[in-house]
Design an enzyme around this catalytic site. Structure first.
Site, mmCIF file in Angstrom:
data_model
loop_
_atom_site.group_PDB
_atom_site.id
_atom_site.type_symbol
_atom_site.label_atom_id
_atom_site.label_comp_id
_atom_site.label_asym_id
_atom_site.label_seq_id
_atom_site.Cartn_x
_atom_site.Cartn_y
_atom_site.Cartn_z
ATOM 1 N N HIS A 189 -12.790 3.860 9.569
ATOM 2 C CA HIS A 189 -12.076 2.655 9.087
ATOM 3 C C HIS A 189 -12.675 2.148 7.761
ATOM 4 O O HIS A 189 -13.193 1.033 7.698
ATOM 5 C CB HIS A 189 -12.083 1.558 10.162
ATOM 6 C CG HIS A 189 -10.961 0.572 9.996
ATOM 7 N ND1 HIS A 189 -10.314 -0.017 11.048
ATOM 8 C CD2 HIS A 189 -10.354 0.070 8.877
ATOM 9 C CE1 HIS A 189 -9.378 -0.850 10.601
ATOM 10 N NE2 HIS A 189 -9.385 -0.801 9.274
ATOM 11 N N ILE A 190 -12.582 2.999 6.741
ATOM 12 C CA ILE A 190 -13.167 2.665 5.437
ATOM 13 C C ILE A 190 -12.103 2.533 4.344
ATOM 14 O O ILE A 190 -12.410 2.632 3.156
ATOM 15 C CB ILE A 190 -14.227 3.714 5.010
ATOM 16 C CG1 ILE A 190 -13.622 5.139 4.968
ATOM 17 C CG2 ILE A 190 -15.451 3.667 5.923
ATOM 18 C CD1 ILE A 190 -14.506 6.165 4.254
ATOM 19 N N ALA A 238 -3.385 2.992 8.731
ATOM 20 C CA ALA A 238 -2.830 1.667 9.030
ATOM 21 C C ALA A 238 -3.636 0.966 10.121
ATOM 22 O O ALA A 238 -4.493 0.122 9.830
ATOM 23 C CB ALA A 238 -1.369 1.816 9.408
ATOM 24 N N ARG A 239 -3.378 1.304 11.364
ATOM 25 C CA ARG A 239 -4.091 0.697 12.494
ATOM 26 C C ARG A 239 -4.099 1.685 13.645
ATOM 27 O O ARG A 239 -3.120 2.424 13.839
ATOM 28 C CB ARG A 239 -3.377 -0.561 12.996
ATOM 29 C CG ARG A 239 -3.781 -1.842 12.310
ATOM 30 C CD ARG A 239 -5.208 -2.279 12.632
ATOM 31 N NE ARG A 239 -5.569 -3.505 11.940
ATOM 32 C CZ ARG A 239 -6.000 -3.581 10.684
ATOM 33 N NH1 ARG A 239 -6.164 -2.503 9.964
ATOM 34 N NH2 ARG A 239 -6.317 -4.753 10.145
ATOM 35 N N ILE A 298 0.846 -1.205 0.000
ATOM 36 C CA ILE A 298 0.000 0.000 0.000
ATOM 37 C C ILE A 298 0.883 1.257 0.000
ATOM 38 O O ILE A 298 0.605 2.219 -0.725
ATOM 39 C CB ILE A 298 -0.977 -0.014 1.201
ATOM 40 C CG1 ILE A 298 -1.909 -1.233 1.095
ATOM 41 C CG2 ILE A 298 -1.802 1.275 1.258
ATOM 42 C CD1 ILE A 298 -2.797 -1.480 2.323
ATOM 43 N N GLU A 315 -11.233 1.836 18.548
ATOM 44 C CA GLU A 315 -12.343 1.726 17.595
ATOM 45 C C GLU A 315 -13.469 0.851 18.127
ATOM 46 O O GLU A 315 -13.178 -0.213 18.688
ATOM 47 C CB GLU A 315 -11.830 1.071 16.295
ATOM 48 C CG GLU A 315 -11.188 2.024 15.354
ATOM 49 C CD GLU A 315 -10.576 1.327 14.154
ATOM 50 O OE1 GLU A 315 -9.478 1.714 13.767
ATOM 51 O OE2 GLU A 315 -11.193 0.384 13.624
HETATM 52 C C1 GLV Z 1 -8.185 -3.250 7.047
HETATM 53 O O1 GLV Z 1 -7.909 -2.496 7.930
HETATM 54 C C2 GLV Z 1 -7.426 -4.414 6.713
HETATM 55 O O2 GLV Z 1 -6.461 -4.761 7.416
HETATM 56 O O3 GLV Z 1 -7.772 -5.060 5.715
#
Ligand code: GLV
Length: 326
Positions: free
Chosen positions: A287-288, A239-240, A158, A269
């Site tokens: 988180h989209i 990311a997270r 990514i 979240e």
């Molecule tokens: C989304 O956050 C994923 O890890 O696919």
């Protein structure tokens, strides 16, 4: 022979359930109830497979309570909800859903960076609130994307897709930091220059976080790192949650230590740190990152294909640990 039993931890496209029903008895969750760990464990007892999303935690405790479990297929590329060493020790297969979401997630990262730099959420709220009575020369003036320095922390698939967008589409200068350096060929293709984390923080006009979450990336961006950034810089996290210290970021946005942030992921979240809801200079999305219909269908399809492969004796498509049937 009895069909294996699969639990769907969350709701999913109906044709995915229909596909899985060809090889297994499926307990679906089309009401999309978010089960507690205890409820999930209870429903998993006697099941051989589970289809999870990134919010469904499978750890040593769950595994010990569900000895029939043989495979967990995550409909997400990130798998910090899985305790992989515990799964491997319990001879439970784990799979994720990489690649199919790379470009869609890079699009969202780029969109969030642009919305953040150009103050789109803030200006839209102003307009909707009926506050737009006249134009003025510096109204919602933000920073440029084209020609700016794009910093990327985490240079996997990514990160590379974002670098290509920035360098090739917007003439950005791209710098990155990653645990391991890309090959010279990939660096040339992404037009990206490897720098230390300190240099990345100091040089980026727009910093995007795309690294996986682990104990070592916990709070990789906290008060000290934010203080190293330019006061005009923006920060984007796709990311997270947990990679950024949300409390420190809320404070930095309030103090204008950095100019603005765009966040798609959060520490608690779906709860969002109240300090982030109070400041105007942050764009918030729930988180989209991978949420386009074709990509979500591809992710669900890949998770289902892993389950089908497992129960029909074929090799897993995207395994995360050694094949327990081997
Ligand atoms: C989304 O956050 C994923 O890890 O696919």
């Amino acid at each position: 022979m009895n069909k294996p039993k699969i639990l769907m931890a969350r709701a999913v496209f109906p044709d995915i359930i229909a596909r899985l029903e060809q090889v297994a008895d499926v307990e679906a969750n089309q009401a999309d109830v978010v089960w507690s760990k205890a409820e999930l464990t209870e429903r998993l007892r006697g099941k051989q497979g589970v289809f999870t999303t990134g919010g469904d935690r499978i750890d040593a405790e769950v595994l010990a309570a569900c000895p029939d479990l043989r495979i967990c297929a995550n409909m997400a590329v990130g798998y910090n909800n899985f305790d992989i060493p515990a799964m491997t020790a319990a001879r439970v297969a784990a799979t994720n859903a990489p690649d199919v979401l790379t470009e869609t997630t890079a699009d969202l990262g780029f969109a969030l960076m642009m919305a953040t730099a150009r103050r789109m959420a803030e200006s839209e709220h102003f307009l909707r609130a009926g506050q737009w009575t006249k134009w003025s020369f510096d109204m919602f003036a933000g920073s440029d994307i084209h020609g700016a320095t794009l910093g990327i922390l985490g240079m996997g698939r990514i990160g590379q897709a974002i670098a290509r967008r920035g360098a090739l589409g917007f003439g950005m200068k791209v710098v990155y930091h990653n645990r391991s350096r890309l090959s010279p060929e990939l660096e040339a293709e992404c037009k990206a220059r490897y720098v230390s984390k300190d240099e990345l923080l100091a040089q980026a006009d727009h910093l995007i976080l795309v690294l996986p979450y682990s104990a070592s990336s916990h709070h990789a961006i906290g008060a000290a790192e934010l203080a190293q950034m330019k006061p005009t810089a923006t920060l984007v996290n796709i990311a997270r949650g947990g990679i950024v210290d949300d409390a420190a970021l809320a404070q930095a946005l309030k103090n204008r230590t950095i100019a603005a942030a765009g966040l798609d992921v959060f520490e608690e979240e779906p709860k969002v740190h109240p300090g982030l809801l109070e400041v105007p200079n942050v764009v918030l999305t729930p988180h989209i990152g991978s949420a386009s219909i074709p990509t979500r269908m591809a992710m669900a399809g890949l998770a289902a294909d892993n389950l089908i492969a497992f129960f029909t004796g074929k090799p897993l498509l995207t395994p995360l640990n050694p094949e327990p049937r081997a």
